[in-house]
Design an enzyme around this catalytic site. Structure first.
Site, PDB file in Angstrom:
ATOM      1  N   HIS A 262       0.865  -1.182   0.000  1.00  0.00           N
ATOM      2  CA  HIS A 262       0.000   0.000   0.000  1.00  0.00           C
ATOM      3  C   HIS A 262       0.901   1.231   0.000  1.00  0.00           C
ATOM      4  O   HIS A 262       1.538   1.531   1.004  1.00  0.00           O
ATOM      5  CB  HIS A 262      -0.899  -0.010   1.228  1.00  0.00           C
ATOM      6  N   ASP A 374      -7.712   1.644   2.161  1.00  0.00           N
ATOM      7  CA  ASP A 374      -7.368   2.611   3.216  1.00  0.00           C
ATOM      8  C   ASP A 374      -8.212   3.881   3.175  1.00  0.00           C
ATOM      9  O   ASP A 374      -7.877   4.856   3.828  1.00  0.00           O
ATOM     10  CB  ASP A 374      -5.869   2.965   3.077  1.00  0.00           C
TER      11      ASP A 374
END
Ligand SMILES: [Zn+2]
Length: 1016
Positions: A262, A374
């Site tokens: 990420h 996220d």
């Protein structure tokens, strides 16, 4: 038998740490190290390779904050190592306990070709297997000394977040840099023992498997000669072979693992550093894919692929090959992993248009899964956008961060405001940085809420944000967990494969209706107001630019700026990344964003001006034309067209109020401002209804202390409301404008170290009280709200979102409602009781709260809407929001939803006046149904010259209408967001000469491709 678990477990821990892990590299020799530090920003690779070095040694300090150093390591493979596996170990000064968020490197060969990244848990570079004695080793490292902004002193204000304030103190000390023999057998033993030890700790102590593992581990440790681990590792492994071969139960939970990193497109580092973070991580992952045939890696965000393509073409060539092999998987189909609360309808749509278009053009791949692990909450408008983009699945894990309520499902259908349902999965592993630890796997199994009906979940696996992605250790662990008794099974799986199987396995999943509200990070709707304003301004200007450029292209042959608009859109989309638009990045990012938005505004103004001049004709001898880019006609100027400036209608008055203050009236609205400059009455003439609650005062500025327990820029904690200061004292209350077409009162206040000037204005014929606010803000850790206590009894209220609005309760009956104490709107919040409603509209304020109280005096209900104007958190930007801000809000008494929609557009799209010889500019399209709103008018992306018009039903009801074109129409086709004919649409677009008949469901959006006759 005696319970000796603690003894064996402690033995395993110590022997692994002190004897077995160190034996992975049994022999080493130091490498010679030299360094060159770039004077300022990163330099091209060739320049870094060629720059003169000075010698440096382990233990030496290096690396000013945000600096770049080129480090050369060189040496010779000892003759005695011939035939063995040799690796370089390069420790830039990493803290291995923090995988990411610190210094990083990218290793190059002398010819400038990249090898792999260096990260805290990925410090090795394979030199040879088998090695040739006497072989020369020469490598160069582009090392970035990014400072640690967050981890060591979380949320303490720091000047490190901007190169301009970070100073030049070296941030790191070089660790050991050496050439070493890699003993693969010992490394495999470490993997065996870690997997079994971690699994053992998760198993029930009264079950036989735990004890089988304990005894096997004990036998393996007995087999290790602590003075010669390398010679005995194979024997130790042999003791573990049986327990590792024992297969998983047929009912075991199945984990689809996918390699992932990420990488926030900007956050605790500037955009330019993300370009390099992506290159380092991607170099690691393409190398790992070559080493590990079972491994698969997924990367989201088309922007990040575009960066590698532009800045690191050698790495991109490796990516393209791995994508073609099906092992490097582009995922998500969006330009970036954006925020979804705040982007406008069109911007949210364009995230998919630009993301998908990139993946289609570069790789011929179309994602059907949306990848937003996220993002800080998901609007009810998003499911329809996902479906219209041609996607059908959504992944996120962020809702597991909610402070109060535990979400009841991990796999479910998520239903949006229009009824679209999207098959959604929250990985129960509760992280997007899974490392294949036994505790993580066991947590996923225990946590999975859909047991009994489903048994399959996804685990994004790898370190993000400069951690380097998946490690070879994670791959080794996944291999052991493939089919292991007592564990969930693990196998590498592409996201689309996971979703297809999970959907097939779970034919009737539960349904969640409405937004996926994150009960955390609520202040991201307010922090960094200038970034948010830049976003909104850009969205509005892009609407205007597309509309007027398309109109000018069809009417006058004015060239349509396809490439410029694409580039501007992509810049706006990048800045909607989930740490930029939400205001949670370092000062550097927001300072740059402000400058970028200013540049975009200038460029868009230029495009708009050129198109409008082409439409208006010769300026000299002309008259003033008024252009209206809003989707509703106003002042006799049609929506999407222009007309000669109409004469004013007059009727505005302002007079003194008895006891101080003023009374403003325009015939539609009568507003009373008291001596403190507060609104004590706002009466809608048509209904005669008073909007302001009895005894209350509206447009009241309120100041709260705001020091959350953590995540300063992100969070506002509920206790902030316990203390409040009403800013009632005025320095000045005076008439600012007193003409027949406009009356205004100016109110000046000062508080703390700050000042505020507000202008309250009524215009002739207008339905709203405009409130322009200019704040010179110099507070810290405060929250500034503007309160509007309304005389309304309403169970729920509407807040605009993409292509419609979502309802939220005004009460706090349950913990779910109480947790939504700060929420998002786009351009309006609307409250109503039967027969009367009030809208509050805003040009660029997203955060708000709504509360209710019952008045003792008359038993009536006061429902208070408060806009969240400014905060002043000190982390990660210690000077967040300091300085001058300008806001525009408005109060619209007597408003229905349609009025709220109309005034919301109007407040952000002011009329423009251009002098020219034309008498009018007829709109390209006109819609005869009030609820059907035009969201975009543009030329088709394919350059065909077709007109693309996007409309939606804005009221939440059914709408029938006709979209008339002011040009002869050859055909009209209902399309998806990518402007491809779409058979997924439930309603057809039927062309009838010079128009299209439309029938839309509540909040339904429709994209129409209109081909003008004569061109088809
Ligand atoms: Zn993130």
């Amino acid at each position: 038998m005696h319970d000796d678990r603690a003894l064996v477990e402690a033995r395993l821990k110590r022997v692994l740490a002190e004897r077995i892990r160190p034996a992975v590299y049994p022999e080493s020799v130091p490498l010679a190290v030299s360094i060159w530090t770039a004077p300022d920003e990163p330099v091209p690779v060739a320049e870094g390779l060629a720059a003169p070095r000075v010698p440096v040694a382990s233990g030496d300090a290096w690396g000013a904050p945000w600096g770049t150093s080129w480090i050369t390591v060189e040496g010779t493979v000892p003759e005695a190592w011939a035939g063995r596996t040799v690796e370089a170990l390069i420790d830039l000064g990493f803290d291995a306990n923090m995988p990411g968020f610190q210094c990083e490197g990218l290793v190059y060969r002398p010819d400038g070709s990249p090898v792999k990244g260096l990260n805290p848990q990925n410090q090795w570079v394979r030199i040879a297997a088998p090695a040739v004695g006497g072989e020369r080793v020469l490598l160069h490292v582009e090392a970035a000394s990014n400072p640690v902004v967050l981890d060591y002193h979380p949320f303490v204000p720091t000047e490190l977040g901007d190169k301009a304030t970070a100073g030049d103190t070296p941030q790191y000390r070089l660790g050991p840099i050496e050439l070493a023999v890699f003993d693969e057998t010992v490394w495999q033993l470490v993997m065996d023992l870690e997997v079994l030890g971690e699994l053992m700790a998760e198993l029930p102590p009264d079950g036989p498997r735990r004890w089988d593992l304990l005894r096997a581990v004990e036998r393996a440790l007995d087999a290790v000669d602590l003075q010669d681990v390398n010679a005995t590792a194979a024997a130790a492994r042999a003791e573990l072979a049986d327990v590792l071969a024992s297969p998983a139960a047929p009912s075991a939970h199945r984990i689809g693992a996918i390699g992932h990193a990420h990488i926030d497109s900007a956050w605790l580092w500037p955009l330019r550093e993300t370009v390099r973070k992506v290159a380092r991580t991607t170099a690691n992952m393409t190398a790992l894919l070559e080493d590990e045939p079972e491994f698969l890696y997924a990367m989201s965000q088309a922007q990040q692929f575009a960066w590698i393509k532009e800045h690191r073409p050698e790495v991109y060539a490796r990516v393209k090959k791995a994508v073609a092999d099906g092992r490097f998987v582009p995922t998500g189909g969006m330009w970036v992993e954006s925020d979804t609360n705040m982007p406008s309808s069109e911007a949210m749509a364009r995230q998919f248009v630009h993301g998908k278009r990139f993946f289609l053009e570069e790789f011929g791949i179309e994602n059907e899964e949306v990848w937003l692990p996220d993002t800080f909450g998901f609007t009810g408008g998003l499911p329809q956008i996902i479906r219209n983009a041609g996607s059908k699945w959504l992944l996120t894990q962020k809702i597991s961060w909610s402070q109060v309520n535990t979400f009841p499902h991990h796999t479910f259908l998520w239903e949006g405001i229009d009824g679209t349902r999207i098959f959604t999965h929250f990985p129960p592993v509760d992280t997007y940085n899974c490392s294949m630890k036994g505790s993580e796997i066991a947590h996923a199994v225990r946590n999975f809420k859909d047991k009994g009906a489903a048994r399959h979940s996804l685990a994004p696996t790898g370190w993000g944000d400069g951690g380097g992605g998946t490690t070879r250790e994670m791959v080794a662990k996944a291999a052991r967990l493939h089919d292991l008794e007592g564990s969930a099974t693990v196998r590498w799986e592409r996201p689309a494969e996971f979703f297809a199987q999970a959907e097939a396995e779970y034919p009737n999943p539960p349904v969640w209706v409405g937004e996926l509200y994150l009960e955390l990070h609520r202040a991201t709707l307010t922090s960094q107001a200038r970034t948010k304003q830049g976003n909104r301004r850009s969205e509005n200007l892009l609407r205007e630019a597309e509309l007027w450029c398309a109109t000018a292209a069809l009417r006058t042959g004015h060239p349509y700026p396809y490439e410029r608009l694409d580039r501007i859109w992509r810049t706006v989309l990048l800045h909607q990344f989930h740490d930029i638009l939400p205001g949670s990045s370092i000062a550097w990012v927001h300072r740059e964003a402000e400058a970028t938005y200013a540049g975009l505004a200038a460029e868009l103004e230029e495009l708009i001006g050129a198109a409008q001049r082409a439409l208006a004709g010769e300026a000299s001898g002309g008259r003033e034309l008024v252009f209206n880019a809003a989707p509703h006609g106003r002042s006799a100027v049609p929506a999407g067209g222009a007309a000669v400036a109409p004469a004013g209608v007059g009727g505005c008055t302002v007079g003194a109020r008895e006891g101080g203050g003023f009374v403003l009236d325009n015939g539609r609205l009568r507003v009373v401002v008291d001596g403190d400059g507060l609104v004590v009455s706002a009466v809608d003439a048509a209904s005669g209804r008073e909007a302001v609650a009895p005894g209350a005062r509206a447009n009241l500025l309120q100041l709260h202390p705001d020091f959350p327990n953590m995540w300063d820029a992100w969070d506002v904690d509920q206790f902030y409301r316990n203390t409040v200061t009403d800013l009632t004292a005025a320095d000045e209350v005076a008439v600012q404008a007193d003409g027949p077409d406009e009356v205004a009162v100016r109110v000046a206040r000062s508080f703390g170290s700050s000042t505020v000037v507000q202008v309250l204005r009524l215009r002739a014929g207008g339905a709203r009280l405009d409130i322009d606010t200019e704040v010179d803000w110099h507070e810290t850790e405060k929250f500034l709200k503007a309160a509007f206590p309304l005389d309304l009894h309403a169970e729920r209220y509407a807040a605009e979102t993409q292509f419609g609005h979502q309802f939220r309760p005004t009460h706090t009956n349950t913990s779910w409602e109480a947790a939504k104490f700060e929420a998002c709107n786009h351009r309006f919040v609307h409250l109503a009781e039967p027969g009367f409603g009030v809208a509050l509209v805003t040009a660029s304020t997203y955060g708000h709260d709504v509360t209710r109280a019952v008045r003792p005096a008359d038993g009536g209900t006061t429902t208070t809407v408060r806009f969240s104007l400014l905060r002043a958190p000190r982390f990660p930007d210690p000077c967040t929001d300091q300085g001058v801000h300008r806001f525009r809000h408005a109060l619209v008494p007597g408003a229905g939803i349609a009025d709220a929609v109309r005034e919301g557009y109007a407040i952000g799209l002011p009329e423009r006046r251009v002098t020219g010889t034309a008498r009018e500019v007829r709109p390209l399209v006109e819609v005869d149904a009030d609820a059907i709103v035009v969201s975009a008018v543009k030329l088709a992306d394919d350059g065909s010259g077709d007109l693309v018009v996007r409309v939606y039903e804005s009221g939440g009801g059914r709408a029938r209408g006709r979209l008339a074109t002011s040009f002869p129409l050859a055909s009209a086709v209902r399309c998806d967001l990518l402007e491809r004919p779409w058979d997924g649409a439930r309603c057809e677009a039927v062309a009838d000469g010079d128009g299209v008949r439309l029938a839309l469901r509540p909040f339904e959006l429709a994209t129409l491709r209109l081909t003008p006759a004569g061109r088809a």
